[in-house]
Design a protein around this motif. Structure first.
Motif, PDB file in Angstrom:
ATOM      1  N   GLY A 121       5.635  48.656 -14.281  1.00  0.00           N
ATOM      2  CA  GLY A 121       6.975  49.199 -14.422  1.00  0.00           C
ATOM      3  C   GLY A 121       8.028  48.487 -13.596  1.00  0.00           C
ATOM      4  N   TYR A 122       7.690  47.336 -13.004  1.00  0.00           N
ATOM      5  CA  TYR A 122       8.729  46.561 -12.313  1.00  0.00           C
ATOM      6  C   TYR A 122       8.560  45.081 -12.651  1.00  0.00           C
ATOM      7  CZ  TYR A 122       5.861  44.647  -8.410  1.00  0.00           C
ATOM      8  OH  TYR A 122       4.950  43.963  -7.645  1.00  0.00           O
ATOM      9  N   ASN A 123       9.593  44.313 -12.364  1.00  0.00           N
ATOM     10  CA  ASN A 123       9.637  42.900 -12.749  1.00  0.00           C
ATOM     11  C   ASN A 123       8.833  42.068 -11.761  1.00  0.00           C
ATOM     12  OD1 ASN A 123      10.284  40.445 -13.846  1.00  0.00           O
ATOM     13  ND2 ASN A 123      12.503  40.712 -13.751  1.00  0.00           N
ATOM     14  N   VAL A 124       7.516  42.046 -11.941  1.00  0.00           N
ATOM     15  CA  VAL A 124       6.611  41.352 -11.024  1.00  0.00           C
ATOM     16  C   VAL A 124       6.975  39.871 -10.956  1.00  0.00           C
ATOM     17  CG1 VAL A 124       4.217  40.749 -10.548  1.00  0.00           C
ATOM     18  CG2 VAL A 124       4.777  42.991 -11.535  1.00  0.00           C
ATOM     19  N   GLN A 125       7.115  39.367  -9.728  1.00  0.00           N
ATOM     20  CA  GLN A 125       7.440  37.959  -9.518  1.00  0.00           C
ATOM     21  C   GLN A 125       6.232  37.235  -8.918  1.00  0.00           C
ATOM     22  OE1 GLN A 125      10.704  36.592 -10.432  1.00  0.00           O
ATOM     23  NE2 GLN A 125      10.398  38.540 -11.511  1.00  0.00           N
ATOM     24  N   TYR A 126       6.067  35.973  -9.281  1.00  0.00           N
ATOM     25  CA  TYR A 126       4.867  35.242  -8.883  1.00  0.00           C
ATOM     26  C   TYR A 126       5.157  33.761  -8.676  1.00  0.00           C
ATOM     27  CZ  TYR A 126       5.044  33.966 -13.804  1.00  0.00           C
ATOM     28  OH  TYR A 126       5.476  33.512 -15.032  1.00  0.00           O
ATOM     29  N   PHE A 127       4.348  33.150  -7.819  1.00  0.00           N
ATOM     30  CA  PHE A 127       4.256  31.703  -7.679  1.00  0.00           C
ATOM     31  C   PHE A 127       2.789  31.373  -7.928  1.00  0.00           C
ATOM     32  CE2 PHE A 127       3.212  27.838  -5.530  1.00  0.00           C
ATOM     33  CZ  PHE A 127       4.334  27.024  -5.627  1.00  0.00           C
ATOM     34  N   ALA A 128       2.511  30.651  -8.992  1.00  0.00           N
ATOM     35  CA  ALA A 128       1.121  30.416  -9.385  1.00  0.00           C
ATOM     36  C   ALA A 128       0.862  28.937  -9.601  1.00  0.00           C
ATOM     37  CB  ALA A 128       0.796  31.194 -10.664  1.00  0.00           C
ATOM     38  N   THR A 129      -0.354  28.525  -9.321  1.00  0.00           N
ATOM     39  CA  THR A 129      -0.784  27.150  -9.593  1.00  0.00           C
ATOM     40  C   THR A 129      -2.041  27.182 -10.440  1.00  0.00           C
ATOM     41  OG1 THR A 129      -2.066  27.063  -7.525  1.00  0.00           O
ATOM     42  CG2 THR A 129       0.209  26.253  -7.462  1.00  0.00           C
ATOM     43  N   PHE A 180      -0.691  37.648 -19.610  1.00  0.00           N
ATOM     44  CA  PHE A 180      -1.116  38.466 -18.477  1.00  0.00           C
ATOM     45  C   PHE A 180       0.083  38.975 -17.686  1.00  0.00           C
ATOM     46  CE2 PHE A 180      -1.873  38.472 -13.861  1.00  0.00           C
ATOM     47  CZ  PHE A 180      -2.719  39.568 -13.767  1.00  0.00           C
ATOM     48  N   TRP A 181       1.053  38.092 -17.408  1.00  0.00           N
ATOM     49  CA  TRP A 181       2.227  38.536 -16.644  1.00  0.00           C
ATOM     50  C   TRP A 181       3.035  39.562 -17.436  1.00  0.00           C
ATOM     51  CZ3 TRP A 181       1.290  37.756 -11.990  1.00  0.00           C
ATOM     52  CH2 TRP A 181       0.776  36.556 -11.506  1.00  0.00           C
ATOM     53  N   GLN A 182       3.139  39.402 -18.737  1.00  0.00           N
ATOM     54  CA  GLN A 182       3.839  40.386 -19.565  1.00  0.00           C
ATOM     55  C   GLN A 182       3.154  41.752 -19.454  1.00  0.00           C
ATOM     56  OE1 GLN A 182       3.559  38.618 -23.397  1.00  0.00           O
ATOM     57  NE2 GLN A 182       4.743  36.808 -22.833  1.00  0.00           N
ATOM     58  N   ASN A 183       1.836  41.746 -19.594  1.00  0.00           N
ATOM     59  CA  ASN A 183       1.093  43.008 -19.531  1.00  0.00           C
ATOM     60  C   ASN A 183       1.181  43.640 -18.145  1.00  0.00           C
ATOM     61  OD1 ASN A 183       0.336  42.769 -22.194  1.00  0.00           O
ATOM     62  ND2 ASN A 183      -1.686  41.907 -21.741  1.00  0.00           N
ATOM     63  N   LEU A 184       1.136  42.808 -17.092  1.00  0.00           N
ATOM     64  CA  LEU A 184       1.179  43.358 -15.737  1.00  0.00           C
ATOM     65  C   LEU A 184       2.528  44.014 -15.463  1.00  0.00           C
ATOM     66  CD1 LEU A 184      -0.441  43.617 -13.112  1.00  0.00           C
ATOM     67  CD2 LEU A 184       0.623  41.477 -12.341  1.00  0.00           C
ATOM     68  N   ARG A 185       3.608  43.412 -15.943  1.00  0.00           N
ATOM     69  CA  ARG A 185       4.928  44.003 -15.736  1.00  0.00           C
ATOM     70  C   ARG A 185       5.041  45.335 -16.466  1.00  0.00           C
ATOM     71  NH1 ARG A 185       7.863  38.151 -16.445  1.00  0.00           N
ATOM     72  NH2 ARG A 185       7.916  37.601 -14.212  1.00  0.00           N
ATOM     73  N   ARG A 186       4.507  45.411 -17.663  1.00  0.00           N
ATOM     74  CA  ARG A 186       4.578  46.662 -18.410  1.00  0.00           C
ATOM     75  C   ARG A 186       3.701  47.746 -17.780  1.00  0.00           C
ATOM     76  NH1 ARG A 186       3.763  43.454 -24.045  1.00  0.00           N
ATOM     77  NH2 ARG A 186       5.894  42.698 -24.281  1.00  0.00           N
ATOM     78  N   ALA A 187       2.590  47.328 -17.171  1.00  0.00           N
ATOM     79  CA  ALA A 187       1.682  48.307 -16.575  1.00  0.00           C
ATOM     80  C   ALA A 187       2.196  48.831 -15.235  1.00  0.00           C
ATOM     81  CB  ALA A 187       0.297  47.691 -16.386  1.00  0.00           C
ATOM     82  N   PRO A 197      -1.669  50.874 -19.368  1.00  0.00           N
ATOM     83  CA  PRO A 197      -0.434  51.674 -19.300  1.00  0.00           C
ATOM     84  C   PRO A 197       0.751  50.861 -19.787  1.00  0.00           C
ATOM     85  CG  PRO A 197      -1.669  51.785 -17.245  1.00  0.00           C
ATOM     86  CD  PRO A 197      -2.314  50.731 -18.075  1.00  0.00           C
ATOM     87  N   ARG A 198       1.711  51.525 -20.378  1.00  0.00           N
ATOM     88  CA  ARG A 198       2.908  50.840 -20.868  1.00  0.00           C
ATOM     89  C   ARG A 198       4.132  51.602 -20.356  1.00  0.00           C
ATOM     90  NH1 ARG A 198       3.489  47.130 -25.054  1.00  0.00           N
ATOM     91  NH2 ARG A 198       5.625  46.882 -25.805  1.00  0.00           N
ATOM     92  N   LEU A 199       4.802  51.031 -19.359  1.00  0.00           N
ATOM     93  CA  LEU A 199       5.958  51.650 -18.737  1.00  0.00           C
ATOM     94  C   LEU A 199       7.203  50.825 -19.021  1.00  0.00           C
ATOM     95  CD1 LEU A 199       4.389  52.376 -15.221  1.00  0.00           C
ATOM     96  CD2 LEU A 199       4.433  53.894 -17.212  1.00  0.00           C
ATOM     97  N   GLU A 200       8.336  51.466 -18.913  1.00  0.00           N
ATOM     98  CA  GLU A 200       9.590  50.725 -19.021  1.00  0.00           C
ATOM     99  C   GLU A 200       9.761  49.865 -17.771  1.00  0.00           C
ATOM    100  OE1 GLU A 200      14.401  51.526 -19.560  1.00  0.00           O
ATOM    101  OE2 GLU A 200      12.956  53.181 -19.644  1.00  0.00           O
ATOM    102  N   VAL A 201      10.030  48.585 -17.969  1.00  0.00           N
ATOM    103  CA  VAL A 201      10.109  47.646 -16.853  1.00  0.00           C
ATOM    104  C   VAL A 201      11.502  47.685 -16.237  1.00  0.00           C
ATOM    105  CG1 VAL A 201       9.848  45.237 -16.140  1.00  0.00           C
ATOM    106  CG2 VAL A 201       8.390  46.163 -17.956  1.00  0.00           C
TER     107      VAL A 201
END
Length: 512
Positions: free
Chosen positions: A191-199, A182-189, A114-118
């Motif tokens: 529709g919100y600015n997904v925030q993460y802390f990753a290692t 992956f983070w770019q695609n997840l935000r577009r899918a 899916p591609r939504l406006e973020v």
């Protein structure tokens, strides 16, 4: 006095830096000098266990503070964020500039997403239980890389002859790009600015994988769909057959042309831009490498304030003080001997990583008959200075901690200052004055505008300087005194005082 090795061990147990940096500070107004000890700031336990543990605890605080926020944090200043790379990801681009772009069409073998406006929202949805209680859950996600061949329980290949070391090395080198995509695609899918802390941590087979705390709850089916649809194409010249493999007949530097030339014919090697132009002009050209995530995806829902949340944060930061090869060791300190099969596995992967190009500027492009981007004299294949080629990294040259820009709205320095402020507040309330080195700030000036304090680096054992043993012994005594002061202050303040004893061990530098 105990020997240096004994003091080093004692310092590590007390949380004191074992390889401090010494600075002589001269007060130009009074003419007095003093020696200040500054922690080295290492992030690997094998270099300095005390500083590595301090850095890990700081990351724990950063992770905890931003994970379950119920409000959008402020947008940080550009210079205050040093974690998340900026990449709009609109196309499969060549990695030297944003001007050379191939088709933006997705690969035919990749499923659509899916591609939504973020939107600018960074928090997750609120759920209401039948009893009226509301929840704002978050998530813990683990991504892996695909298999390169069957491995044994200790992480070594069951059949080294068929194990795909080349693909494993290239995947490790380009893993950060895959994660970014992956983070770019997840935000577009979503529709919100997904925030993460990753290692980024190594599996026992030495392939990197990602653990991520995600703010907000996302349907598991959608996450798996995004993982399956995410890929990164490396549009580089062909990497299959090196042209120059004889160490005695490598391309030579032409001083007049400021370029490298073939050692036999004297002809200049194609430039990096020319090599990319050749790919761009060929409609049948294929990417040099395509990296995808593995099919194994672990997804857990996490509620703030639960024991699971604390366990996950500990798991996220567990290996931050370790190098990539440490999981092959049998003990927690990474010092136990490893089997011959595991050592051979490391050697083979390290050899593969040594000769593969890690970036457009890598000297290894000379083996392929191409000049690296921005060439200079002295480049030698197999001796690229990027940490991706180090045996301790095995291709993973990027950051081990990836934090989105609006996780907390603070830089790591600001989190460090927060920890110090809590300690000072507790001590002040208890009537204890802590040593304050702000008075020695390099920005302090004399009435005529010149710097008042002049800092110069020295080394243990220098003439008229302190020995290593005296230095560490003094630092241990200072640290013990601070800890006792802080514990006393907490007792006076009562049980509501936050337990930040780890911060007390790292907020200031002792003076000798």
């Amino acid at each position: 006095m105990p020997d240096d090795a004994t003091l080093r061990e004692l310092a590590a147990r007390q949380g004191v830096c074992v390889r401090p940096i010494l600075q002589h500070v001269t007060d130009t107004l009074t003419g007095t000098t003093r020696t200040v000890v500054i922690a080295c700031g290492a992030t690997r336990a094998k270099v300095c266990p005390s500083c590595a543990d301090t850095a890990r605890r700081l990351r724990i605080q950063q992770c905890r503070e931003g994970w379950h926020l119920d409000h959008d944090p402020p947008r940080p200043e550009p210079d205050n964020q040093d974690d998340e790379p900026e990449n709009d990801g609109q196309a499969d681009e060549y990695e030297d500039t944003g001007r050379r772009v191939r088709s933006t069409r997705r690969r035919q073998d990749a499923p659509n997403i899916p591609r939504l406006e973020v939107s600018d929202r960074t928090t997750g949805r609120i759920f209401e239980a039948p009893d009226g209680k509301t929840y704002r859950p978050s998530m813990f996600l683990t991504l892996t890389l695909p298999s390169y061949g069957r491995v044994t329980s200790e992480g070594a290949p069951a059949d080294p002859a068929t194990y795909d070391y080349r693909r494993a090395a290239l995947d490790a080198m380009h893993f950060p790009k895959l994660v970014d995509r992956f983070w770019q695609n997840l935000r577009r899918a979503t529709g919100y600015n997904v925030q993460y802390f990753a290692t980024v941590e190594p599996q026992r087979r030495l392939a990197p994988h990602l653990h991520a705390a995600i703010r907000g709850a996302i349907p598991r089916k959608l996450i798996r769909q995004v993982v399956a649809a995410t890929y990164h194409q490396v549009w580089w010249p062909n990497l299959d057959e090196p042209v120059h493999t004889d160490p005695a007949a490598m391309p030579v530097w032409d001083e007049l042309a400021h370029a490298y030339a073939d050692p036999q014919t004297g002809a200049l090697l194609p430039s990096w831009d020319a090599a990319l132009d050749e790919i761009n002009d060929d409609p049948a050209a294929m990417p040099a490498h395509v990296i995808r995530a593995g099919s194994q995806v672990d997804i857990q829902g996490v509620i703030a304030g639960t024991p699971l949340a604390d366990r996950v944060i500990g798991y996220l930061t567990k290996y931050l003080t370790k190098s990539i090869t440490d999981p092959l060791h049998n003990d927690h300190d990474g010092e136990a001997p490893i089997s011959a099969a595991c050592r051979a596995h490391i050697d083979r992967l390290a050899d593969e990583v040594r000769w593969l190009p890690c970036s457009p500027t890598c000297a290894n492009w000379l083996r392929h008959g191409i000049q690296p981007k921005n060439p200079r004299p002295g480049l030698e294949p197999g001796r690229c200075t990027s940490k991706a080629h180090d045996r301790d990294h095995l291709g993973l040259g990027g950051r081990r901690v990836l934090v989105s820009r609006r996780w907390t709205g603070k830089s790591l320095d600001q989190h460090r200052a927060d920890r110090a402020a809590v300690i000072r507040a507790v001590l002040t309330e208890a009537g204890i004055d802590m040593d304050d080195h702000d008075e020695l700030s390099a920005t302090t000036t004399t009435p005529d505008g010149t710097p008042r304090f002049v800092w110069t680096t020295t080394h243990p054992g220098d003439l008229d300087g302190p020995s290593y043993a005296r230095l560490i012994a003094h630092a241990i005594n200072q640290r013990q005194r601070w800890r006792n002061q802080y514990e006393t202050a907490k007792t006076r303040a009562g049980p509501t005082t936050p337990d930040l004893s780890a911060t007390a061990r790292s907020t200031a530098a002792p003076a000798v």
